[in-house]
Design a protein around this motif. Structure first.
Motif, PDB file in Angstrom:
ATOM      1  N   MET A 237       0.813  -1.211   0.000  1.00  0.00           N
ATOM      2  CA  MET A 237       0.000   0.000   0.000  1.00  0.00           C
ATOM      3  C   MET A 237       0.849   1.265   0.000  1.00  0.00           C
ATOM      4  O   MET A 237       0.365   2.335  -0.307  1.00  0.00           O
ATOM      5  CB  MET A 237      -0.886   0.028   1.258  1.00  0.00           C
ATOM      6  N   PHE A 238       2.087   1.134   0.424  1.00  0.00           N
ATOM      7  CA  PHE A 238       2.905   2.342   0.632  1.00  0.00           C
ATOM      8  C   PHE A 238       4.037   2.418  -0.373  1.00  0.00           C
ATOM      9  O   PHE A 238       5.114   2.947  -0.089  1.00  0.00           O
ATOM     10  CB  PHE A 238       3.469   2.341   2.059  1.00  0.00           C
ATOM     11  N   LYS A 239       3.782   1.892  -1.558  1.00  0.00           N
ATOM     12  CA  LYS A 239       4.822   1.859  -2.579  1.00  0.00           C
ATOM     13  C   LYS A 239       5.409   3.234  -2.838  1.00  0.00           C
ATOM     14  O   LYS A 239       6.597   3.402  -3.071  1.00  0.00           O
ATOM     15  CB  LYS A 239       4.234   1.281  -3.873  1.00  0.00           C
ATOM     16  N   ASN A 240       4.578   4.243  -2.770  1.00  0.00           N
ATOM     17  CA  ASN A 240       5.048   5.599  -3.069  1.00  0.00           C
ATOM     18  C   ASN A 240       5.757   6.251  -1.890  1.00  0.00           C
ATOM     19  O   ASN A 240       6.321   7.339  -2.032  1.00  0.00           O
ATOM     20  CB  ASN A 240       3.876   6.486  -3.506  1.00  0.00           C
ATOM     21  N   GLU A 241       5.675   5.598  -0.733  1.00  0.00           N
ATOM     22  CA  GLU A 241       6.292   6.214   0.441  1.00  0.00           C
ATOM     23  C   GLU A 241       7.520   5.458   0.921  1.00  0.00           C
ATOM     24  O   GLU A 241       8.177   5.869   1.858  1.00  0.00           O
ATOM     25  CB  GLU A 241       5.271   6.269   1.581  1.00  0.00           C
ATOM     26  N   GLU A 242       7.806   4.330   0.300  1.00  0.00           N
ATOM     27  CA  GLU A 242       8.967   3.587   0.755  1.00  0.00           C
ATOM     28  C   GLU A 242      10.236   4.215   0.188  1.00  0.00           C
ATOM     29  O   GLU A 242      10.201   4.872  -0.871  1.00  0.00           O
ATOM     30  CB  GLU A 242       8.879   2.120   0.332  1.00  0.00           C
ATOM     31  N   GLN A 262      20.198  -4.595   0.492  1.00  0.00           N
ATOM     32  CA  GLN A 262      19.175  -3.549   0.379  1.00  0.00           C
ATOM     33  C   GLN A 262      18.801  -3.044   1.759  1.00  0.00           C
ATOM     34  O   GLN A 262      18.824  -3.811   2.737  1.00  0.00           O
ATOM     35  CB  GLN A 262      17.927  -4.132  -0.305  1.00  0.00           C
ATOM     36  N   VAL A 263      18.472  -1.767   1.839  1.00  0.00           N
ATOM     37  CA  VAL A 263      17.905  -1.209   3.061  1.00  0.00           C
ATOM     38  C   VAL A 263      16.594  -0.546   2.651  1.00  0.00           C
ATOM     39  O   VAL A 263      16.571   0.294   1.743  1.00  0.00           O
ATOM     40  CB  VAL A 263      18.830  -0.151   3.704  1.00  0.00           C
ATOM     41  N   GLN A 264      15.527  -0.950   3.295  1.00  0.00           N
ATOM     42  CA  GLN A 264      14.207  -0.463   2.888  1.00  0.00           C
ATOM     43  C   GLN A 264      13.499   0.144   4.086  1.00  0.00           C
ATOM     44  O   GLN A 264      13.320  -0.518   5.114  1.00  0.00           O
ATOM     45  CB  GLN A 264      13.394  -1.627   2.325  1.00  0.00           C
ATOM     46  N   PHE A 265      13.136   1.418   3.942  1.00  0.00           N
ATOM     47  CA  PHE A 265      12.357   2.096   4.977  1.00  0.00           C
ATOM     48  C   PHE A 265      10.921   2.179   4.476  1.00  0.00           C
ATOM     49  O   PHE A 265      10.665   2.732   3.407  1.00  0.00           O
ATOM     50  CB  PHE A 265      12.888   3.509   5.220  1.00  0.00           C
ATOM     51  N   THR A 266      10.018   1.609   5.227  1.00  0.00           N
ATOM     52  CA  THR A 266       8.606   1.757   4.892  1.00  0.00           C
ATOM     53  C   THR A 266       7.962   2.515   6.048  1.00  0.00           C
ATOM     54  O   THR A 266       8.584   2.681   7.092  1.00  0.00           O
ATOM     55  CB  THR A 266       7.918   0.392   4.717  1.00  0.00           C
ATOM     56  N   PRO A 267       6.749   2.967   5.892  1.00  0.00           N
ATOM     57  CA  PRO A 267       6.102   3.652   7.022  1.00  0.00           C
ATOM     58  C   PRO A 267       5.956   2.756   8.254  1.00  0.00           C
ATOM     59  O   PRO A 267       5.670   3.242   9.345  1.00  0.00           O
ATOM     60  CB  PRO A 267       4.731   4.034   6.465  1.00  0.00           C
ATOM     61  N   THR A 322      11.718   0.772  13.670  1.00  0.00           N
ATOM     62  CA  THR A 322      11.805   2.197  13.443  1.00  0.00           C
ATOM     63  C   THR A 322      11.638   2.414  11.945  1.00  0.00           C
ATOM     64  O   THR A 322      11.752   1.464  11.167  1.00  0.00           O
ATOM     65  CB  THR A 322      13.161   2.767  13.901  1.00  0.00           C
ATOM     66  N   ASN A 323      11.363   3.626  11.532  1.00  0.00           N
ATOM     67  CA  ASN A 323      11.195   3.847  10.096  1.00  0.00           C
ATOM     68  C   ASN A 323      11.674   5.225   9.641  1.00  0.00           C
ATOM     69  O   ASN A 323      11.363   5.675   8.552  1.00  0.00           O
ATOM     70  CB  ASN A 323       9.728   3.664   9.708  1.00  0.00           C
ATOM     71  N   THR A 324      12.451   5.898  10.472  1.00  0.00           N
ATOM     72  CA  THR A 324      12.801   7.277  10.136  1.00  0.00           C
ATOM     73  C   THR A 324      14.297   7.558  10.095  1.00  0.00           C
ATOM     74  O   THR A 324      14.709   8.704   9.930  1.00  0.00           O
ATOM     75  CB  THR A 324      12.182   8.245  11.173  1.00  0.00           C
ATOM     76  N   PHE A 325      15.105   6.565  10.234  1.00  0.00           N
ATOM     77  CA  PHE A 325      16.542   6.817  10.362  1.00  0.00           C
ATOM     78  C   PHE A 325      17.154   7.428   9.099  1.00  0.00           C
ATOM     79  O   PHE A 325      18.175   8.103   9.169  1.00  0.00           O
ATOM     80  CB  PHE A 325      17.279   5.526  10.732  1.00  0.00           C
ATOM     81  N   ASP A 326      16.556   7.163   7.950  1.00  0.00           N
ATOM     82  CA  ASP A 326      17.168   7.718   6.742  1.00  0.00           C
ATOM     83  C   ASP A 326      16.949   9.226   6.651  1.00  0.00           C
ATOM     84  O   ASP A 326      17.489   9.899   5.768  1.00  0.00           O
ATOM     85  CB  ASP A 326      16.659   7.011   5.479  1.00  0.00           C
ATOM     86  N   GLN A 327      16.167   9.763   7.563  1.00  0.00           N
ATOM     87  CA  GLN A 327      15.995  11.211   7.594  1.00  0.00           C
ATOM     88  C   GLN A 327      17.168  11.887   8.333  1.00  0.00           C
ATOM     89  O   GLN A 327      17.310  13.092   8.309  1.00  0.00           O
ATOM     90  CB  GLN A 327      14.666  11.579   8.253  1.00  0.00           C
TER      91      GLN A 327
END
Lengths: 478, 164
Positions: A237-242, A262-267, A322-327
């Protein structure tokens, strides 16, 4: 003010709680392992009793079992394909909040309003299932549902499978989480559940989701109904947000390469896909204390204790809560070391007649005399685990088959006589424990060409070497 | 009560089954200790419970009821062992044990009172006060309606009050 008995109970409970808390984990692990070994022994004896005297299965079970069974082999009906209808009333997602404590993905979805409302129901013979909401991120699928038991029997739902376009999500570790003590619903009761399943990375999932659900009746001890129905849900569902990164970096520990695929951040979560390099001379069993570290200037954030997905001898996926580390400016993965063994040492070679180890990964493993009698063909391995705290109940795991000197393969038997098994805490300040592993080659093995070779599936050989690898940086490696 | 992470028990290998039980081992130990009152016996209970759970793993049809199932097994192991001990240990030794362990009189009185309770009341009181479980959770473990559990709890406390 508490009554006297409640006051005394509360005080006693407090005292016991302290004593329980103080017990080292290893003692508990030892007890559990010993118990499982005893279980295997008893199963073996029960089989012998049955075949030896021709006793009927009921008689043999009556000797062993003192606990009421939850059911005999269920009579299964075929699945019935049903249409969903609109739920009687919209679901309140907050009813599922207690389950969020068990899974950060659920907490993230509820907190961020990411749940797709479904509000569709199926009902059969007084048992209704309401699909409240769903969310998927291409790696995991979550189905939030409630079950209403309007029958006069205790019953509960069991999600058997989830598939998209005929391709099933993995069964391994698929489960329905709930916040109640038990999945079972008394007559008139409602329960709240979240079913989670992992997507197999190599599979291609498309289309809407089809759920297969069984309803188990505890009173009649059979599946009362089996239903299949489809709900509108896409695999991601979150393809555009990953955010997906392919850092091309490698974590190297003791010269062994662990490639970051690979490193993948999803919501919902952060997924770090790692592959053990084929050129490695060692088989890696486990990464020790992996930590995700995000840094921005002086600010540092850490995520500990990831779950793992699809771990085998070639790869592992770490799932961080967690899902925000790439920020942040930079994200890295750090480990305290690995549990690994030279590939050409992944065996134990034994002369069974002499009860001697001819070859082993190291001299931490020995054959010792058991405390009680051993059957012909049975031996007891004693293994000293060093740096046991990092092992966290990581046990010696041997293949279920062995080969003789002429290369013929034979099956291992359950231990017959040796009762020793599991860990014991040595009490030494050197952070070591002792592991006891019985192995039953069977008495015929005494006549096989010696020596006998047992393959190793898992061996505690900690290599403590703290290393880290960059995963993501703001300079970009997407 | 948190949910155990189990896949299908009948195909689970030993290591995975161990990990499933290991996730609950301290809870099982806590239950065992509250019945047996000493570390050695409580550890033996955990061992026996693991043994029985392994043997019965294929009969658990709903892997999602794993935790209550384990708790039931543990309680049954405790009761079996207490019955066995009762047959071999005269009740006079209560006094001797109290001197050795320096127990408070409240504790001695409580242990004696608990031993006199009907076992269904005892289980409910134990799970409520020592494991901090809700009556709904207890109902799932004991496979009884919640109303019955509440009634047993009331009756159990009433009896304890009488004995103490």
């Amino acid at each position: 003010m508490l009554e006297k008995e409640q006051r005394i109970l509360a005080q006693d409970s407090d005292d016991i709680s302290k004593k329980v808390h103080d017990l080292p984990e290893m003692k508990l692990s030892t007890a559990v392992r010993r118990g499982m070994l005893q279980g295997r022994n008893r199963e073996m004896r029960r089989r012998k009793l049955f075949y030896g005297i021709g006793a009927i299965a009921v008689g043999a079970a009556a000797i062993m079992i003192t606990i009421s069974s939850l059911g005999v082999a269920p009579k299964e009906k075929p699945y019935e394909l049903v249409q969903t209808t609109r739920s009687p009333q919209p679901a309140n997602f907050e009813s599922f909040r207690p389950i969020a404590a068990q899974d950060q993905g659920i907490a993230a979805a509820l907190d961020q309003g990411l749940v797709k409302r479904i509000d569709q129901s199926v009902e059969k013979n007084g048992f209704r299932i309401d699909i409240a909401g769903v969310f998927t991120d291409g790696r995991k699928a979550y189905i939030m549902y409630s079950a209403h038991n309007q029958t006069d029997h205790t019953a509960y739902p069991l999600v058997e499978s989830l598939n998209f376009g005929g391709v099933e999500a993995s069964h391994f570790r698929a489960q329905s989480k709930h916040a109640m003590g038990s999945n079972m619903l008394m007559p008139g009761q409602t329960g709240y559940y979240v079913y989670t399943a992992n997507f197999v990375p190599s599979a291609s999932y498309k289309g809407d989701a089809t759920l297969a659900v069984k309803i188990w009746d505890s009173t009649t001890n059979e599946y009362r109904d089996q239903l299949k129905f489809t709900i509108p849900l896409e695999p991601n569902m979150f393809k555009n947000e990953e955010r997906i990164y392919h850092p091309g970096s490698t974590l190297t520990v003791d010269g062994q390469k662990i490639n970051v695929r690979q490193v993948q951040f999803t919501p919902l979560n952060t997924y770090v896909d790692l592959e053990y390099d084929r050129s490695n001379g060692k088989q890696i069993f486990k990464l020790l204390n992996p930590v995700l570290i995000g840094k921005s200037g002086d600010k540092i954030q850490k995520a500990y204790y990831p779950d793992t997905m699809f771990s085998d001898e070639t790869k592992v996926t770490l799932v961080f809560k967690t899902n925000t580390f790439d920020q942040l400016d930079r994200t890295e993965l750090k480990v305290a070391g690995v549990a690994a063994l030279d590939k050409d040492k992944m065996k134990i070679v034994v002369d069974l007649n002499k009860k001697e180890i001819i070859e082993a990964p190291d001299d931490h493993i020995q054959i010792i005399e058991p405390e009680g009698p051993a059957g012909a063909g049975e031996i007891l391995f004693h293994y000293k685990l060093e740096k046991a705290q990092a092992a966290e109940s990581f046990g010696l795991w041997l293949e279920d088959s062995f080969t003789d000197a002429e290369g013929a393969k034979h099956k291992r038997l359950s231990p017959e006589h040796i009762k020793q098994s599991g860990h014991t805490v040595s009490g030494n300040p050197d952070d070591s424990t002792e592991d006891y592993n019985p192995y039953n080659f069977g008495k015929e093995a005494l006549d096989y060409p010696q020596p006998l070779t047992i393959g190793i599936k898992q061996y505690w050989n900690p290599i403590m070497e703290s290393q880290s690898v960059d995963l993501v940086s703001k300079k970009g490696n997407r | 009560m948190k949910k155990a992470n189990v896949a299908s028990l009948d195909v689970m290998d030993e290591e995975a089954f161990f990990r499933a039980i290991a996730g609950e081992q301290r809870k099982l130990y806590s239950i065992a200790f509250s019945y047996m009152r000493n570390e050695t016996d409580a550890l033996e209970i955990v061992q026996e419970a693991a043994c029985r759970a392994w043997m019965k793993r294929k009969k658990l049809k709903n892997e999602q009821a794993f935790v209550p199932w384990l708790i039931r097994i543990t309680i049954n192991c405790c009761m079996d062992e207490l019955r066995r001990k009762k047959r071999v240990v005269p009740t006079d030794t209560f006094k001797e044990e109290a001197v050795q362990e320096m127990k408070s009189s409240d504790k001695i009185d409580l242990e004696r009172a608990m031993a006199k309770l009907k076992k269904k009341y005892r289980h409910v009181v134990m799970l409520k006060y020592y494991q901090d479980m809700t009556t709904a959770d207890i109902a799932k473990v004991l496979q009884k309606p919640e109303g019955t559990v509440k009634s047993w709890l009331r009756e159990g406390l009433k009896q304890l009050r009488k004995y103490l």
